[in-house]
Scaffold this active site. Structure first.
Site, short mmCIF file in Angstrom:
data_model
loop_
_atom_site.label_atom_id
_atom_site.label_comp_id
_atom_site.label_asym_id
_atom_site.label_seq_id
_atom_site.Cartn_x
_atom_site.Cartn_y
_atom_site.Cartn_z
N CYS A 56 -58.84 -32.53 -3.88
CA CYS A 56 -59.22 -31.77 -2.68
C CYS A 56 -60.74 -31.74 -2.52
O CYS A 56 -61.34 -32.76 -2.22
CB CYS A 56 -58.58 -30.39 -2.71
SG CYS A 56 -58.44 -29.70 -1.05
N HIS B 59 -53.27 -30.60 -4.41
CA HIS B 59 -53.59 -29.93 -5.69
C HIS B 59 -52.48 -30.15 -6.71
O HIS B 59 -51.58 -29.30 -6.83
CB HIS B 59 -53.74 -28.43 -5.44
CG HIS B 59 -55.00 -28.03 -4.77
ND1 HIS B 59 -56.10 -27.55 -5.43
CD2 HIS B 59 -55.34 -28.03 -3.46
CE1 HIS B 59 -57.07 -27.28 -4.59
NE2 HIS B 59 -56.63 -27.57 -3.36
N GLU C 272 -64.57 -25.36 -2.79
CA GLU C 272 -65.32 -25.52 -1.54
C GLU C 272 -66.37 -26.60 -1.79
O GLU C 272 -67.28 -26.42 -2.59
CB GLU C 272 -65.95 -24.18 -1.15
CG GLU C 272 -66.83 -24.23 0.06
CD GLU C 272 -66.16 -24.84 1.27
OE1 GLU C 272 -65.02 -24.49 1.58
OE2 GLU C 272 -66.79 -25.71 1.90
N GLU D 194 -52.55 -29.73 -9.81
CA GLU D 194 -52.62 -28.73 -10.89
C GLU D 194 -51.88 -27.45 -10.54
O GLU D 194 -51.62 -26.63 -11.41
CB GLU D 194 -54.10 -28.45 -11.24
CG GLU D 194 -54.84 -27.51 -10.29
CD GLU D 194 -55.23 -28.14 -8.95
OE1 GLU D 194 -54.81 -29.27 -8.64
OE2 GLU D 194 -55.95 -27.45 -8.19
N1 GLN Z 1 -61.67 -27.61 2.76
C1 GLN Z 1 -62.35 -27.51 1.51
C2 GLN Z 1 -63.68 -28.22 1.55
O1 GLN Z 1 -64.01 -28.82 2.51
C3 GLN Z 1 -61.52 -28.08 0.38
C4 GLN Z 1 -60.34 -27.20 0.13
C5 GLN Z 1 -59.77 -27.31 -1.26
O2 GLN Z 1 -60.39 -27.85 -2.18
N2 GLN Z 1 -58.61 -26.76 -1.44
O3 GLN Z 1 -64.39 -28.18 0.59
#
Ligand code: GLN
Length: 191
Positions: A80, A172, A49, A174
């Site tokens: 991400c 992702h 997050e 990984e």
């Molecule tokens: N939506 C998430 C964010 O804004 C990221 C999601 C993820 O890392 N899988 O931080």
């Protein structure tokens, strides 16, 4: 000597990155402090997050040390949420960030219904077959500087980009058994 790859371990999908790094023959080190970072040749910022991760990087006094690590030419891979905190510009957000890449990212780009999905992604730089892209509430890169290269798109949106020794994926890598993206990153470390 094998490279030492730090995995930022404040929050998020840390362990699978360590496994991928080890599969590629490098040493993985969990990083929570500037001192731990200083022992690393490169850094991976995992998914999770991004608002929480930004806040924790601030609290653990890591924003500046990671910036210095990158300015010293040591590679950084963000996946991400990692892609989001690497970006200078985050659409409609003033959340804490590293802001190292000349990109503008939009968060949660793929809508509520399909927050998570898997899709093959064509990545010519990795060679061979399409890469299995795992997208979990994924961002995309809306705009970037001229020296930032799009390495992959999905449905016309940039989802894997490189600027010099900074690399960022919206998906992702990984979470699959395909190690080509980590191998590509390790190639940047060794060049
Ligand atoms: N939506 C998430 C964010 O804004 C990221 C999601 C993820 O890392 N899988 O931080």
């Amino acid at each position: 000597m094998a490279s030492t790859i730090g995995i930022l371990s404040l929050q998020g999908a840390v362990a699978p990155h360590a496994e991928a790094v080890r599969d590629c023959g490098a040493e993985a080190r969990f990083v929570r402090t500037a001192e731990e970072l200083s022992a690393c040749d490169a850094l991976i910022i995992p998914g999770g997050e991004s608002t929480t991760m930004g806040m924790l990087m601030e609290r653990f006094d890591l924003l500046q040390p990671i910036g210095e690590h990158a300015r010293a030419g040591k590679p950084v891979l963000g996946t991400c949420a990692g892609m989001i905190v690497l970006s200078k510009d985050i659409v409609d957000s003033d959340q804490a960030r590293l802001g190292l890449m000349d990109t503008r990212v939009a968060r949660n780009s793929y809508g509520r219904q399909v927050e998570s999905f898997e899709s093959p992604v064509s990545i010519p730089a990795l060679g061979g077959d399409d890469f299995p892209g795992v997208f979990i509430r994924a961002p995309h890169v809306e705009a970037m500087s001229a020296d930032t290269e799009t390495l992959a798109e999905l449905d016309g949106r940039a989802v894997f980009v490189r600027q010099g020794r900074l690399l960022a994926s919206a998906f992702h890598p990984e979470l699959t058994s395909d190690r080509r993206l980590h191998e590509y990153f390790l190639g940047m470390v060794n060049s």
